[in-house]
Design a protein around this motif. Structure first.
Motif, PDB file in Angstrom:
ATOM      1  N   HIS A   7       0.837  -1.208   0.000  1.00  0.00           N
ATOM      2  CA  HIS A   7       0.000   0.000   0.000  1.00  0.00           C
ATOM      3  C   HIS A   7       0.873   1.259   0.000  1.00  0.00           C
ATOM      4  CE1 HIS A   7      -3.916   1.821   1.990  1.00  0.00           C
ATOM      5  NE2 HIS A   7      -3.412   2.646   1.074  1.00  0.00           N
ATOM      6  N   HIS A  39      -5.095   6.566  -5.366  1.00  0.00           N
ATOM      7  CA  HIS A  39      -6.550   6.649  -5.285  1.00  0.00           C
ATOM      8  C   HIS A  39      -7.168   6.832  -6.676  1.00  0.00           C
ATOM      9  CE1 HIS A  39      -6.527   7.144  -0.873  1.00  0.00           C
ATOM     10  NE2 HIS A  39      -5.530   7.985  -1.020  1.00  0.00           N
ATOM     11  N   GLU A  64      -6.194   2.181  -5.122  1.00  0.00           N
ATOM     12  CA  GLU A  64      -7.095   2.214  -3.972  1.00  0.00           C
ATOM     13  C   GLU A  64      -8.383   2.872  -4.461  1.00  0.00           C
ATOM     14  OE1 GLU A  64      -5.500   4.041  -0.433  1.00  0.00           O
ATOM     15  OE2 GLU A  64      -7.215   3.459   0.797  1.00  0.00           O
ATOM     16  N   HIS A  75     -12.527   2.303   1.483  1.00  0.00           N
ATOM     17  CA  HIS A  75     -11.507   2.146   0.444  1.00  0.00           C
ATOM     18  C   HIS A  75     -11.226   0.682   0.133  1.00  0.00           C
ATOM     19  CE1 HIS A  75      -9.703   6.429   1.179  1.00  0.00           C
ATOM     20  NE2 HIS A  75     -10.849   6.441   0.528  1.00  0.00           N
ATOM     21  N   ALA A 190      -9.114  -1.833   2.315  1.00  0.00           N
ATOM     22  CA  ALA A 190      -8.050  -1.043   2.930  1.00  0.00           C
ATOM     23  C   ALA A 190      -8.468  -0.642   4.341  1.00  0.00           C
ATOM     24  CB  ALA A 190      -7.781   0.212   2.100  1.00  0.00           C
ATOM     25  N   HIS A 191      -7.511  -0.735   5.272  1.00  0.00           N
ATOM     26  CA  HIS A 191      -7.713  -0.318   6.681  1.00  0.00           C
ATOM     27  C   HIS A 191      -9.189  -0.406   7.112  1.00  0.00           C
ATOM     28  CE1 HIS A 191      -8.635   3.433   4.537  1.00  0.00           C
ATOM     29  NE2 HIS A 191      -7.415   3.438   4.050  1.00  0.00           N
ATOM     30  N   ASP A 247       0.752   2.436   3.611  1.00  0.00           N
ATOM     31  CA  ASP A 247      -0.094   3.577   3.229  1.00  0.00           C
ATOM     32  C   ASP A 247       0.767   4.835   3.157  1.00  0.00           C
ATOM     33  OD1 ASP A 247      -2.414   4.806   2.411  1.00  0.00           O
ATOM     34  OD2 ASP A 247      -3.508   4.502   4.289  1.00  0.00           O
TER      35      ASP A 247
HETATM   36 FE    FE Z   1      -7.334   4.681   2.307  1.00  0.00          FE
END
Ligand code: FE
Ligand code: AMP
Ligand code: FE
Ligand code: ZN
Length: 276
Positions: A7, A39, A64, A75, A190-191, A247
């Motif tokens: 990421h 993104h 993402e 996400h 994601a997260h 990230d």
């Molecule tokens: Fe994110």
């Protein structure tokens, strides 16, 4: 053992470094493989691939993807999508257009209280079709001396509870999982337990699993030990894999490359599912 950070962002979305610079830093951080996951765009992947070949590191191509569920943003990371897939490209285009309208509106609302902020002023840092986000407003606030860093902007001025906040359009999470799979990509939330309103709810997760979800990002700076344990439980229950990533956003966030990793076994599974 392969050290894989799944990421990372470049300045093709809201990171601060060119894709090639991200790759060079990934190599310096001791990684064997890194995923570029900007993104809602694939625009950095070509430059990153060329840089990766040059410095001798494996690039895992990704993105993402923005989704929205019950007025909340969720996400979705995707690995090895076909970046020419028309359905996915159309979705990303629609999201980026909505991101533009949304940041225009936020800038307009902010300009009364922060005269240095305007859509026109933001254009100075623009590239065509860029996925605009709140970090770009945060950078403008810093440049104009209103605040010291991006983090400060997100605590107050750009927070979802702020009067300046506007939500962008995004597809539902299960729609995006399906589109990601149809493009040959491998989708990972994601997260999943970060963020101000907590977590992905079970009914959303169930729909995403039915649509073909591959995994959950567990090892992430915004997950404490309790969150990681909960993700392990969810993964076991729903038959999902777990991943990890930094990230990285360059100087835009404290996150450092290689601070969280994905196991080489999971990377192999991702490749297998991507048909590689
Ligand atoms: Fe994110
Ligand atoms: P947006 O895409 O406009 O919803 O903004 C979300 C993005 O802002 C995320 O992808 C993060 O990169 C960034 N972000 C969120 N919180 C922070 C923070 N506290 N400091 C710096 N960047 C942040
Ligand atoms: Fe970001
Ligand atoms: Zn990210």
């Amino acid at each position: 053992m392969t050290k894989f950070d799944a990421h990372a962002h470049s300045n093709r979305s809201d990171g601060t470094d060119d894709p090639a610079a991200v790759i060079v830093q990934a190599k310096k951080a001791g990684l064997d493989a890194v995923a570029l996951t900007d993104h809602d765009t694939f625009s950095g992947l070509e430059e990153a691939a060329a840089a990766a070949a040059q410095v001798g590191i494996e690039l895992v191509p990704g993105a993402e993807l923005s989704t929205r569920v019950r007025g909340r943003s969720l996400h979705l990371l995707v690995y090895y999508p076909d970046v020419t897939n028309p359905e996915l490209l159309e979705l990303l285009l629609r999201i980026r257009e909505s991101r533009t309208e949304r940041i225009k509106e936020m800038a307009a609302r902010m300009s009364a209280d922060f005269p240095g902020i305007s859509w026109e002023a933001l254009q100075q840092s623009a590239t065509d079709g860029k996925p605009w986000g709140r970090p770009h407003l945060a950078d403008a606030l810093v440049q104009n001396g209103y605040i010291n860093d991006r983090g400060e902007a997100f605590q107050r001025i750009l927070h979802p509870t702020s009067p300046y906040y506007v939500l962008q359009w995004s597809p539902s999470p299960e729609e995006m999982v399906e589109a990601a799979r149809r493009s040959g990509g491998v989708p990972v939330i994601a997260h999943p337990l970060s963020g101000w309103r907590g977590q992905v709810d079970r009914s959303t997760l169930t729909k995403m699993v039915d649509a073909g979800l591959f995994g959950l990002e567990r090892d992430h700076r915004e997950h404490d030990g309790k969150a990681r344990a909960m993700i392990d439980e969810l993964a076991a229950e729903f038959g999902l894999q777990v991943t990890g990533g930094s990230d990285f956003h360059g100087t835009g966030k404290p996150n450092r490359l290689a601070e969280n990793l994905t196991s080489p076994l999971v990377l192999d599974l991702i490749k297998e599912q991507a048909g590689l």
